[in-house]
Design a protein around this motif. Structure first.
Motif, PDB file in Angstrom:
ATOM      1  N   UNK A  26       2.986   4.245  -3.630  1.00  0.00           N
ATOM      2  CA  UNK A  26       2.891   3.033  -2.832  1.00  0.00           C
ATOM      3  C   UNK A  26       3.683   1.881  -3.443  1.00  0.00           C
ATOM      4  N   UNK A  27       3.948   0.899  -2.581  1.00  0.00           N
ATOM      5  CA  UNK A  27       4.527  -0.370  -3.001  1.00  0.00           C
ATOM      6  C   UNK A  27       3.768  -1.492  -2.307  1.00  0.00           C
ATOM      7  N   UNK A  28       3.336  -2.506  -3.060  1.00  0.00           N
ATOM      8  CA  UNK A  28       3.413  -2.579  -4.512  1.00  0.00           C
ATOM      9  C   UNK A  28       2.414  -1.627  -5.169  1.00  0.00           C
ATOM     10  N   UNK A  29       2.559  -1.472  -6.483  1.00  0.00           N
ATOM     11  CA  UNK A  29       1.676  -0.566  -7.191  1.00  0.00           C
ATOM     12  C   UNK A  29       0.224  -1.027  -7.124  1.00  0.00           C
ATOM     13  N   UNK A  30      -0.659  -0.069  -7.275  1.00  0.00           N
ATOM     14  CA  UNK A  30      -2.104  -0.318  -7.220  1.00  0.00           C
ATOM     15  C   UNK A  30      -2.506  -1.326  -8.287  1.00  0.00           C
ATOM     16  N   UNK A  31      -3.272  -2.339  -7.862  1.00  0.00           N
ATOM     17  CA  UNK A  31      -3.764  -3.376  -8.770  1.00  0.00           C
ATOM     18  C   UNK A  31      -5.253  -3.555  -8.496  1.00  0.00           C
ATOM     19  N   UNK A  32      -6.078  -3.121  -9.426  1.00  0.00           N
ATOM     20  CA  UNK A  32      -7.526  -3.163  -9.211  1.00  0.00           C
ATOM     21  C   UNK A  32      -8.053  -4.586  -9.082  1.00  0.00           C
ATOM     22  N   UNK A  33      -7.279  -5.585  -9.519  1.00  0.00           N
ATOM     23  CA  UNK A  33      -7.740  -6.973  -9.460  1.00  0.00           C
ATOM     24  C   UNK A  33      -7.278  -7.710  -8.206  1.00  0.00           C
ATOM     25  N   UNK A  34      -6.383  -7.112  -7.433  1.00  0.00           N
ATOM     26  CA  UNK A  34      -5.854  -7.782  -6.244  1.00  0.00           C
ATOM     27  C   UNK A  34      -6.923  -7.828  -5.153  1.00  0.00           C
ATOM     28  N   UNK A  35      -7.004  -8.929  -4.441  1.00  0.00           N
ATOM     29  CA  UNK A  35      -8.075  -9.116  -3.470  1.00  0.00           C
ATOM     30  C   UNK A  35      -7.929  -8.226  -2.252  1.00  0.00           C
ATOM     31  N   UNK A  36      -6.727  -8.058  -1.732  1.00  0.00           N
ATOM     32  CA  UNK A  36      -6.518  -7.321  -0.486  1.00  0.00           C
ATOM     33  C   UNK A  36      -5.758  -6.035  -0.762  1.00  0.00           C
ATOM     34  N   UNK A  37      -6.268  -4.922  -0.259  1.00  0.00           N
ATOM     35  CA  UNK A  37      -5.582  -3.630  -0.324  1.00  0.00           C
ATOM     36  C   UNK A  37      -5.204  -3.214  -1.749  1.00  0.00           C
ATOM     37  N   UNK A  38      -5.838  -3.813  -2.759  1.00  0.00           N
ATOM     38  CA  UNK A  38      -5.457  -3.531  -4.152  1.00  0.00           C
ATOM     39  C   UNK A  38      -3.972  -3.750  -4.392  1.00  0.00           C
TER      40      UNK A  38
END
Length: 783
Positions: A142-154
């Protein structure tokens, strides 16, 4: 209502208990053989083989008992009239052993190095969109890469399908674009068919019932080979039948348990409207690893904002007294349980739902039961053509069903128009003692007024509307036969034909003894047309209570912490009542000229807030003052004997009966964060705090007034803005003095936080600051 459910259950138990000793038992073990007799000594091997034996048995009560292990299913298990032939059947774990029904397919792979950190393996004749390593879902490239801290859609990016980005993709056909609705009312999902004239050719967007452009910011793409660039990501090339995987360095691929999604449904219990299936119990089973359903057929749910895939890991359709209990639903690609069409006295209790791509528990009737149904927000059946008969047209809808004592969290992982408990075209649904948190939209949602009678009680619902906006921890719509998208047309319609109003919303919906917290909307949101509600004895911890246009809503004896009542665009002669409530801010009316039947006998935080209401010719007998809570820091909002709340008729109600009662669930469930009480006493006490991750303090004395060039000693000083603070996304600087927020005076840290809580759901604050003795206006994004 709850007594009626218990009575029905009691009658059922009375019916089966005398025969339990004669109950025929079939045993299944992963080490068994389907040629066996199905005894405990010689068990069957598969659940399907056990179900095949049901109709050959002469016993009327059959228990299928599963020994410990994971059962990978080749086909969806089906219990229907042909297999059951009127028998009472239970599927249960033997003596509480750990039993899993998996919709996934186990793989034995031969790995070889592809390039760099990426490994590959051939998999023939496969079509899957979920990969599990040792039971844990991996990340589709995926783009952007998975971010466990991001509020929407990681993690999201504005340039997800920009010309510059897609120019780097060699063959993106089969990829996906996911995006929030422009109004943040759920999500849209598209399959990428290819590239045409430098733009992504998209197919999809049918998952939301309120058409709109995609959100320009909150979007991401997946299943693109060129985006395979981070640990945990994978990509399956259907053309060369090869799986590519970038493993976490801690995974030993040669020893790993590898599974891919296979089935969309695990168990279907299906009768017909004329001959429903009776008395099926599922107990102690874990359901996992169903395939994604985001690109399947989605059905509009009348004029609510929702579309729905009519299915789930467990599908109950046309049933009576069919119950799922003490089970677990995890890592699912779609809904967990859906009660579709006619269901009576069926439900789910004592179960754990988590890590689910869509909704947890859905009660959804058939639109054939609705008289003069309209589909989509802008549609309407003309008055001359409306069927004016009250109530449903047939019985093809859930009634007297229940969702009780369930732990539900971390759902809507992909689909953002998702909820823990969904009620559409149904009657008298009990939603009781559930603990619900970490959800992208509502915790509990009622999509229409058909046909009311629901009881929502003793639930603990928090960390809601985390990824969307303009919604509530509890949300409802009532776009029924009387409702029209044009307000002037609707006003004239209900004035001339008030008999239309309760043709669908026949029975009162009761919301009582719950605790709600929503930080991006309202704690209780009665939206468009919601009518015939009685709301009492609820604690609202953050977002307050909203009544948009509707009829005959009564809200009494509720506690609205740090917030207030939000009446929006009321009808003339609505019959609404708001009384004996504790509010902690002034009301927030929008276009209200007629204040219903009664708005009175409420407690306001101070004389100014009370005066603002009385200036509207309401709250004549209301009072103001500190409610004197017994222990607000620990969530005890009982008022003391000297509280002025008692003078307006407010009565204390239990503060220790919210959420699950099951001991194991109470131990594992997350706990709600109780807000700091924003009242006059705290304004005197609290001088500095952490706000949006930054350290702030009150302006203090003449020294600050001189140093910052202030006209008075009011305001909030930004002391420090760490890199982790959301304020780093703004142009604010340490040393700035905040004077107002959204045109309200922010004279101290308590007032500033009160304003933030009020406008948090909008995602933005407009600040007026002083910097170097210059007035500046700065927007702060709260999401």
């Amino acid at each position: 209502m709850r007594n009626r459910h218990l009575y029905a259950l009691f009658i059922w138990l009375q019916f089966i208990c005398p025969t339990l000793s004669a109950q025929h038992k079939l045993y299944v073990s992963s080490s068994g053989n389907d040629a066996n007799a199905g005894t405990i000594a010689f068990p069957l091997k598969t659940p399907a083989a056990a179900i095949e034996k049901i109709n050959r048995s002469k016993q009327s009560h059959i228990a299928i008992l599963f020994r410990q292990g994971t059962y990978h299913l080749d086909e969806t298990l089906s219990l229907d009239n042909n297999s059951l032939q009127g028998k009472t059947v239970s599927l249960a774990a033997y003596k509480n052993e750990n039993v899993t029904f998996s919709a996934g397919r186990k793989l034995s792979l031969k790995w070889e190095k592809h390039t760099g950190n990426i490994w590959k393996s051939r998999i023939e004749n496969a079509g899957f969109e979920s990969l599990f390593i040792n039971g844990i879902p991996q990340i589709l490239a995926r783009y952007p890469n998975y971010d466990s801290t991001a509020r929407v859609f990681n993690g999201t990016a504005e340039d997800a399908i920009s010309p510059e980005k897609i120019a780097k993709w060699k063959n993106p056909a089969g990829g996906y674009l996911h995006a929030l609705h422009q109004g943040e009312w759920g999500s849209f999902h598209y399959r990428i068919k290819g590239i045409v004239n430098g733009k992504a050719d998209l197919e999809g967007g049918w998952q939301n019932n309120r058409p709109a452009p995609l959100h320009p910011k909150y979007r991401f793409v997946e299943n693109i080979f060129e985006e395979l660039d981070a640990p945990g990501e994978w990509y399956y090339d259907k053309n060369d039948e090869t799986l590519y995987f970038y493993p976490d360095p801690r995974i030993d691929l040669d020893k790993a348990n590898i599974e891919v999604s296979n089935l969309k449904h695990i168990l279907e219990v299906k009768g017909t409207p004329e001959k429903p299936v009776h008395n099926v119990t599922v107990k102690g089973i874990r359901f996992e690893h169903t395939a994604r359903t985001i690109m399947d057929h989605y059905e509009p749910l009348l004029r609510s904002d929702w579309m729905i895939y009519r299915g789930g890991a467990v599908l109950m359709e046309n049933t009576e007294n069919c119950i799922v209990e003490d089970s677990e639903f995890s890592f699912l690609g779609g809904n967990a349980i859906l009660f579709s069409g006619y269901n009576h006295a069926s439900g789910v209790t004592g179960s754990h739902f988590h890590d689910i791509s869509a909704s947890a528990i859905c009660f959804v009737g058939d639109s054939s039961a609705v008289r003069s149904p309209a589909f989509g927000y802008d549609n309407f059946v003309q008055y001359s053509k409306i069927d004016k008969t009250p109530g449903p047209k047939n019985n093809r809808f859930p009634s007297n069903c229940f969702a009780e004592n369930n732990l539900i969290h971390d759902i809507g992982k992909i689909e953002k128009q998702a909820t823990a408990v969904q009620i559409e075209m149904a009657s008298e649904i009990l939603v009781s003692h559930n603990t619900i948190y970490r959800v992208p939209r509502a915790g509990i949602n009622i999509g229409d007024g058909c046909w009311g009678g629901h009881l929502i009680e003793n639930n603990d619902v928090f960390e809601t509307v985390l990824e969307t906006g303009d919604h509530g921890a509890f949300n409802s719509w009532g776009r029924d036969r009387f409702w029209h998208p044009n307000r002037k047309t609707m006003d004239s319609l209900v004035l001339l034909h008030p008999e239309l109003i309760f043709l669908d919303a026949q029975k009162t919906v009761v919301i009582r003894n719950n605790r709600f917290r929503c930080d991006h909307g309202w704690d209780i949101d009665l939206d468009d047309g919601s009518s015939n509600y009685h709301i009492y004895n609820n604690v609202c911890l953050s977002g307050g209570l909203k009544f948009r246009e509707g009829f005959r809503r009564v809200a009494e004896n509720n506690i609205l912490i740090n917030n207030s009542f939000h009446p929006h665009v009321w009808f003339k002669n609505s019959g609404d009542i708001f009384r004996k409530n504790i509010v902690m801010r002034p009301y927030f009316p929008i276009m209200v000229t007629d204040w219903g039947k009664e708005v009175n006998h409420n407690l306001f935080p101070d004389k100014a807030a009370l005066a603002s209401a009385q200036a509207l010719n309401i709250d004549r007998d209301s009072k103001s003052g500190d409610p004197n809570f017994v222990g607000a820091k620990h969530g005890n909002y009982h008022v003391k004997s000297a509280s002025p709340a008692l003078n307006i008729g407010f009565k204390n109600f239990p503060m220790n009966n919210f959420g699950v009662t099951k001991a194991s669930f109470r131990k594992m469930a997350a706990k709600v964060d109780f807000p700091v009480l924003l009242n006059a006493a705290l304004e005197m006490e609290l001088q500095e705090t952490i706000w949006l991750g930054a350290k702030i303090r009150n302006v203090n004395g003449l020294g600050d007034r001189s140093a910052f060039g202030l006209p008075d000693e009011k305001g909030v000083v930004l002391v420090e803005i760490p890199a982790s603070s959301i304020l780093t996304k703004s142009t604010l600087q340490a040393g700035d003095v905040i004077r107002t927020a959204n045109n309200e005076e922010a004279g101290n840290v308590v007032r500033l936080e009160a304003i933030r809580q009020q406008y948090n759901w909008t995602g933005k604050l407009n600040l007026e600051i002083l910097r170097n003795q210059q007035v500046l206006k700065i927007d702060v994004t709260l999401k």
